[in-house]
Design an enzyme around this catalytic site. Structure first.
Site, PDB file in Angstrom:
ATOM      1  N   ARG A  82      56.262 -11.448  -5.648  1.00  0.00           N
ATOM      2  CA  ARG A  82      55.501 -12.407  -6.450  1.00  0.00           C
ATOM      3  C   ARG A  82      54.294 -12.918  -5.679  1.00  0.00           C
ATOM      4  NH1 ARG A  82      58.960 -17.210  -8.942  1.00  0.00           N
ATOM      5  NH2 ARG A  82      58.753 -18.002  -6.818  1.00  0.00           N
ATOM      6  N   LYS A 184      51.673 -18.101  -8.525  1.00  0.00           N
ATOM      7  CA  LYS A 184      52.080 -19.346  -7.870  1.00  0.00           C
ATOM      8  C   LYS A 184      50.923 -19.854  -7.007  1.00  0.00           C
ATOM      9  CE  LYS A 184      56.488 -21.205  -6.399  1.00  0.00           C
ATOM     10  NZ  LYS A 184      56.917 -21.841  -7.654  1.00  0.00           N
ATOM     11  N   GLU A 220      56.513 -23.847 -20.277  1.00  0.00           N
ATOM     12  CA  GLU A 220      57.419 -24.293 -19.218  1.00  0.00           C
ATOM     13  C   GLU A 220      57.047 -25.710 -18.825  1.00  0.00           C
ATOM     14  OE1 GLU A 220      57.034 -22.520 -15.293  1.00  0.00           O
ATOM     15  OE2 GLU A 220      55.152 -21.583 -15.842  1.00  0.00           O
TER      16      GLU A 220
HETATM   17  C1  LIG Z   1      57.972 -21.863  -8.562  1.00  0.00           C
HETATM   18  C2  LIG Z   1      57.862 -22.138 -10.026  1.00  0.00           C
HETATM   19  C3  LIG Z   1      58.955 -21.983 -10.907  1.00  0.00           C
HETATM   20  C4  LIG Z   1      60.336 -21.641 -10.431  1.00  0.00           C
HETATM   21  O1  LIG Z   1      60.435 -20.395  -9.846  1.00  0.00           O
HETATM   22  P1  LIG Z   1      61.669 -20.027  -8.916  1.00  0.00           P
HETATM   23  O2  LIG Z   1      61.325 -18.682  -8.390  1.00  0.00           O
HETATM   24  O3  LIG Z   1      62.878 -19.996  -9.777  1.00  0.00           O
HETATM   25  O4  LIG Z   1      61.760 -21.078  -7.877  1.00  0.00           O
HETATM   26  C5  LIG Z   1      58.731 -22.198 -12.252  1.00  0.00           C
HETATM   27  N1  LIG Z   1      57.512 -22.555 -12.725  1.00  0.00           N
HETATM   28  C6  LIG Z   1      56.464 -22.735 -11.918  1.00  0.00           C
HETATM   29  C7  LIG Z   1      55.169 -23.136 -12.499  1.00  0.00           C
HETATM   30  C8  LIG Z   1      56.601 -22.516 -10.546  1.00  0.00           C
HETATM   31  O5  LIG Z   1      55.540 -22.697  -9.749  1.00  0.00           O
END
Ligand SMILES: *Cc1c(COP(=O)(O)O)cnc(C)c1O
Length: 341
Positions: A82, A184, A220
């Site tokens: 990722r 991210k 989300e």
């Molecule tokens: C990091 C993150 C998540 C959760 O991802 P995980 O890999 O399960 O920790 C969900 N949404 C956003 C916007 C994120 O930055």
């Protein structure tokens, strides 16, 4: 190995400086070999790309002590993948996957004293990140980068018991279609801070973001993906190109389907459907799943049947199964657990 003198059950989700962190620098088109260092300070140009144009991305994962005393981490290969996607989208150099995983192992092993003991509820949170470190004033990618990875022990998320969250439908958008919502990047968080502060001031725990184009579909929250359970027991998660692909959510969907034998669907979820859901949870590394008890849409309250005191039954099963796998109490699917020690 003597553990650090920390009251494991009573630490929060904050930064505690540990002994070692990993640092590697990218210069003249290549990463150096990198090293572990005790130096927790970053010194960069006042004109560094990250400071001027926010050229930075990050990851987050955890290491745990299992029931039989091993130190493990959960699917670090997916964090490496990722981060590669995030770097490509931000015109940053990729940090190779094998090196990323090796750095996770080295950082955790070097900070063994800070890995919370089994049963404490605390875990070691690992934060890999990268940023443009060389001067940039005209808008373009930096020429030099730094990749770092530190870790910090974090306390049990559900300290004092599970409290289902109250969230609101946000009037702000988190991510644009064809934007950066799926990577991210710190920039996605910078612009969400106003919305989360505003939500907190008004008594809400989180924002539910809808799709920016039509405002009809669930996306989300600022930092966690949604899972819903329908009244007939199907586990549903929103599908959208502007959602960050949570590793926890992907793992929970696998657990639901392949281990618990539940029906699962990844598809667009319309906000109109939410009032008919039986359970709702937020998934991410920090909490695994936080149950949502109430969703408020401009004064209209949706109270999930699962209630405001505990997790719903399916959410609980998902939570218990995934945390059981992470803590070594249940057999893990192939490749999910990386044993460090
Ligand atoms: C990091 C993150 C998540 C959760 O991802 P995980 O890999 O399960 O920790 C969900 N949404 C956003 C916007 C994120 O930055």
């Amino acid at each position: 190995m003597e553990k650090a003198n920390i009251d494991w059950s009573n630490i929060g989700f904050g930064y505690i400086r540990t002994d070692k962190r990993f640092v590697s620098n990218f210069k003249d088109g290549a990463w150096d070999e990198g090293c572990l260092t005790s130096d927790d300070q970053v010194v960069i140009s006042e004109c560094a790309g990250v400071l001027q144009y926010a050229q930075t991305c990050f990851e987050g994962l955890k290491a745990y002590t299992t029931e039989d005393g091993h130190i493990v981490c959960f699917r670090p290969d997916l964090n490496a993948d990722r981060m590669i996607d995030s770097c490509k989208r931000l015109e940053m150099p990729v940090f190779p996957k094998e090196r990323f995983i090796k750095a996770v192992e080295d950082v955790v092993a070097a900070n063994e004293a800070f890995v919370p003991p089994y049963g404490s509820g605390a875990t070691l949170y690992i934060r890999p990140y990268m940023f443009g470190s060389s001067p940039v004033i005209g808008v373009k990618p930096a020429a030099e980068y730094q990749f770092r990875m530190f870790c910090t022990p974090v306390g049990p998320y559900f300290k004092g018991g599970i409290k289902p969250l109250t969230i609101r439908v946000s009037d702000f958008d988190r991510a644009a279609p064809h934007g950066t919502g799926h990577i991210k990047a710190g920039l996605n968080y910078a612009m969400s801070l106003y919305a989360i502060q505003d939500a907190h001031e008004k008594g809400f725990d989180e924002n539910m973001y809808l799709d920016a184009a039509t405002r009809t579909k669930v996306e989300e929250t600022g930092g966690a993906n949604f899972l819903f359970v329908t009244k007939d027991g199907t586990v549903v998660t929103p599908k959208s190109d502007s959602i960050l692909p949570s590793i926890t959510r992907r793992s929970l969907m696998y657990v639901a389907k392949e281990i618990l034998g539940l029906k699962t669907e990844e598809r667009p979820v319309y906000f109109d459907e939410v009032k008919d859901m039986a359970e709702c949870g937020l998934c991410g590394t920090a909490a695994v799943i936080s149950p949502v008890g109430k969703i408020v849409d401009h004064g209209n309250e949706i109270c999930l049947p699962a209630g405001m005191t505990d997790m719903g039954p399916v959410t609980k099963k998902l939570y218990d199964t995934l945390t059981g796998i992470q803590m070594g109490r249940l057999e893990a699917p192939e490749g999910w657990i990386k044993v460090i020690k």
